[in-house]
Design a protein around this motif. Structure first.
Motif, short mmCIF file in Angstrom:
data_model
loop_
_atom_site.label_atom_id
_atom_site.label_comp_id
_atom_site.label_asym_id
_atom_site.label_seq_id
_atom_site.Cartn_x
_atom_site.Cartn_y
_atom_site.Cartn_z
N TYR A 1 -3.73 3.90 0.50
CA TYR A 1 -2.65 4.05 0.08
C TYR A 1 -1.68 5.14 0.61
O TYR A 1 -2.38 6.28 0.63
CB TYR A 1 -3.17 4.50 -1.72
CG TYR A 1 -3.26 2.38 -2.39
CD1 TYR A 1 -2.62 1.98 -2.46
CD2 TYR A 1 -4.75 2.74 -1.95
CE1 TYR A 1 -3.24 0.66 -2.88
CE2 TYR A 1 -5.59 1.41 -3.10
CZ TYR A 1 -4.24 0.12 -3.00
OH TYR A 1 -4.98 -0.71 -3.71
N SER A 2 -0.32 5.26 0.13
CA SER A 2 0.20 6.03 0.27
C SER A 2 1.49 6.74 -1.03
O SER A 2 2.25 5.43 -0.48
CB SER A 2 1.04 5.98 2.61
OG SER A 2 2.09 7.23 2.25
N THR B 1 5.00 4.89 -5.28
CA THR B 1 5.45 5.48 -5.56
C THR B 1 6.12 5.89 -6.89
O THR B 1 5.32 4.84 -7.84
CB THR B 1 7.21 5.73 -4.31
OG1 THR B 1 8.14 6.99 -4.30
CG2 THR B 1 8.32 4.33 -4.87
N TYR C 1 1.03 -1.20 0.01
CA TYR C 1 0.09 0.14 0.32
C TYR C 1 0.79 1.21 -0.36
O TYR C 1 0.05 2.61 0.04
CB TYR C 1 -1.02 0.04 0.84
CG TYR C 1 -2.31 -1.31 1.12
CD1 TYR C 1 -3.36 -1.31 0.65
CD2 TYR C 1 -1.95 -1.90 1.53
CE1 TYR C 1 -3.62 -2.07 0.06
CE2 TYR C 1 -2.59 -3.50 1.34
CZ TYR C 1 -3.24 -3.28 0.70
OH TYR C 1 -5.25 -4.63 0.69
N ASP C 2 2.24 1.03 -0.35
CA ASP C 2 3.26 2.23 -0.59
C ASP C 2 3.09 2.15 -1.95
O ASP C 2 3.66 1.41 -2.28
CB ASP C 2 4.15 1.92 0.60
CG ASP C 2 4.15 1.90 2.11
OD1 ASP C 2 3.42 3.12 2.91
OD2 ASP C 2 4.75 1.38 3.17
N THR D 1 -2.31 10.54 1.28
CA THR D 1 -3.26 10.04 1.21
C THR D 1 -4.31 9.50 0.54
O THR D 1 -5.47 9.98 0.23
CB THR D 1 -4.28 9.67 2.66
OG1 THR D 1 -2.21 10.26 3.91
CG2 THR D 1 -4.48 8.37 3.18
N CYS E 1 3.09 13.77 1.94
CA CYS E 1 2.90 12.38 1.46
C CYS E 1 0.89 12.61 1.20
O CYS E 1 0.40 12.45 1.72
CB CYS E 1 2.80 11.53 3.00
SG CYS E 1 2.27 10.07 2.87
#
Length: 408
Positions: free
Chosen positions: A202-203, A147, A144-145, A188, A186
């Motif tokens: 998710y982040s 980038t 759930y991270d 969310t 960041c």
């Protein structure tokens, strides 16, 4: 007697003529439903008919209140209680469809059954693309991270923009197309399923170049002076700004940096030139061996100069990080071949460059064709420079990689 016979013959002819006239056909008693299709929001749902029972082959979407009759075929000259194009309400009891035959007496009742799907419990972020400085970056997932698969400059500022995203069917999200957020924040992202119960959070954040921050924030050497050099190991950095003489003072900057701590060695440069300053203004570089204009400083290594015929192989492993907000640049190896062991501009025979990455620049000379190598395809340019100092005359070659890379 003769008059009686004539009457009988005439009567028989009349009867025969009446018997030859055809009777009008009886009205049909055929009352059948041959086919029916339904439509919901542009999607066609087919049916199957077994006896007087009609069933949909697929469930209707959750929340369906009406279906549209998109196709209806029945017995010839029969009539139906529904018509093509008609909207039918979706109820728990289903729908009765009555077919009346042409005789207006014979009827047949069909019952349409359907199942409405329950709300979806899927709540996933499937795809997301962001942009920064006009460059697009698809996100990559680590659980759930999320980038992007690329570092941003250590000093990156401004906003990131969401230009595309896809979530589970029928789900909703707290983000939207065109939304912007700071590169330092960041984000969310909450995806809620159609059932309003299941959620996924998710982040999203970007990764900045930590080595760049270390290099420029804590260097053991730095200089912003034109042509300044710094030697380390078998290398020498030069803050080469060979073509800035026509630029207004204060309109540009370029600095070189070096950092060394334990087994970590970092070096590089950063620059800034105005939007209206076109052409090649500078060429900061790292020198291995002897640069002809700096022969008086000696070679950085015992291995160079060396006769070309004595070199069996020459391999360079490199890994560079390049962050360019705008403008033109290239990342290249520049090599000099002299016709004597005395290194000087006057003795240069060939300058050949290998461009591994570039944007907006075209090499000097004419395009001669392509060269296939184990590292990919390169375009070959060749020209006779007219910018050499007095007494110099060399041939310029450039190999420009078609698929850019910053390490190899």
């Amino acid at each position: 007697m003769k008059s009686v016979i004539g009457f009988l013959v005439l009567s028989w002819l009349v009867i025969m003529m009446a018997a030859c006239n055809p009777k009008d056909p009886l009205p049909s008693d055929d009352a059948k439903l041959h086919s029916i299709q339904l439509e919901v929001e542009g999607v066609i749902y087919n049916t199957s008919i077994a006896g007087s029972r009609i069933t949909l082959t697929d469930d209707l979407p959750f929340g369906t209140n009406y279906v549209t009759v998109s196709l209806l075929t029945i017995s010839a000259n029969a009539t139906c209680s529904i018509a093509e194009g008609e909207q039918l309400p979706v109820t728990e009891e289903g729908i009765d469809i009555i077919i009346t035959a042409e005789d207006t007496v014979t009827t047949r009742i069909y019952h349409l059954d359907y199942t409405v799907a329950g709300p979806s419990d899927q709540a996933s972020l499937v795809l997301m693309v962001v942009s920064y400085n006009e460059n697009q970056y698809p996100v990559v997932f680590n659980g759930y991270d999320i980038t992007v698969d690329e570092e941003f400059a250590y000093n990156a500022t401004g906003n990131i923009k969401i230009i595309s995203f896809m979530i589970s069917d029928f789900a909703t999200s707290n983000i939207f197309h065109g939304q912007q957020f700071s590169v330092d924040s960041c984000l969310t992202i909450v995806v809620t399923a159609q059932d309003s119960i299941n959620r996924s959070t998710y982040s999203f954040s970007i990764i900045k170049d930590t080595e760049g921050a270390l290099l420029t924030g804590n260097p053991d050497y730095t200089s912003c002076e034109k042509y300044n050099t710094y030697r380390f190991d078998e290398l020498m950095m030069e803050n080469n700004m060979w073509n800035v003489n026509n630029l207004p003072p204060g309109s540009f900057s370029q600095c070189i940096y070096h950092y060394e701590e334990g087994i970590t060695t970092l070096f590089g440069w950063e620059w800034s030139f105005g939007e209206d300053q076109y052409g090649v203004n500078a060429y900061p570089e790292v020198i291995f061996g002897v640069k002809p204009w700096y022969a008086w400083q000696g070679s950085t290594t015992i291995h160079i100069p060396k006769k070309v015929g004595d070199i069996t192989s020459c391999k360079v492993d490199y890994d560079a990080e390049c962050f360019v907000n705008d403008g033109e640049y290239n990342l290249a190896f520049d090599n000099w071949i002299c016709h004597t062991s005395t290194v000087s501009p006057e003795n240069i025979r060939f300058e050949f460059m290998i461009w591994e990455d570039s944007k907006g620049l075209t090499p000097f000379g004419d395009l001669y064709g392509q060269v296939e190598t184990t590292n990919g395809t390169y375009k070959l340019y060749k020209g006779e420079p007219d910018w050499e100092p007095a007494g110099c005359n060399w041939t310029y070659l450039a190999f420009v990689k078609e698929e850019k890379r910053q390490s190899g």
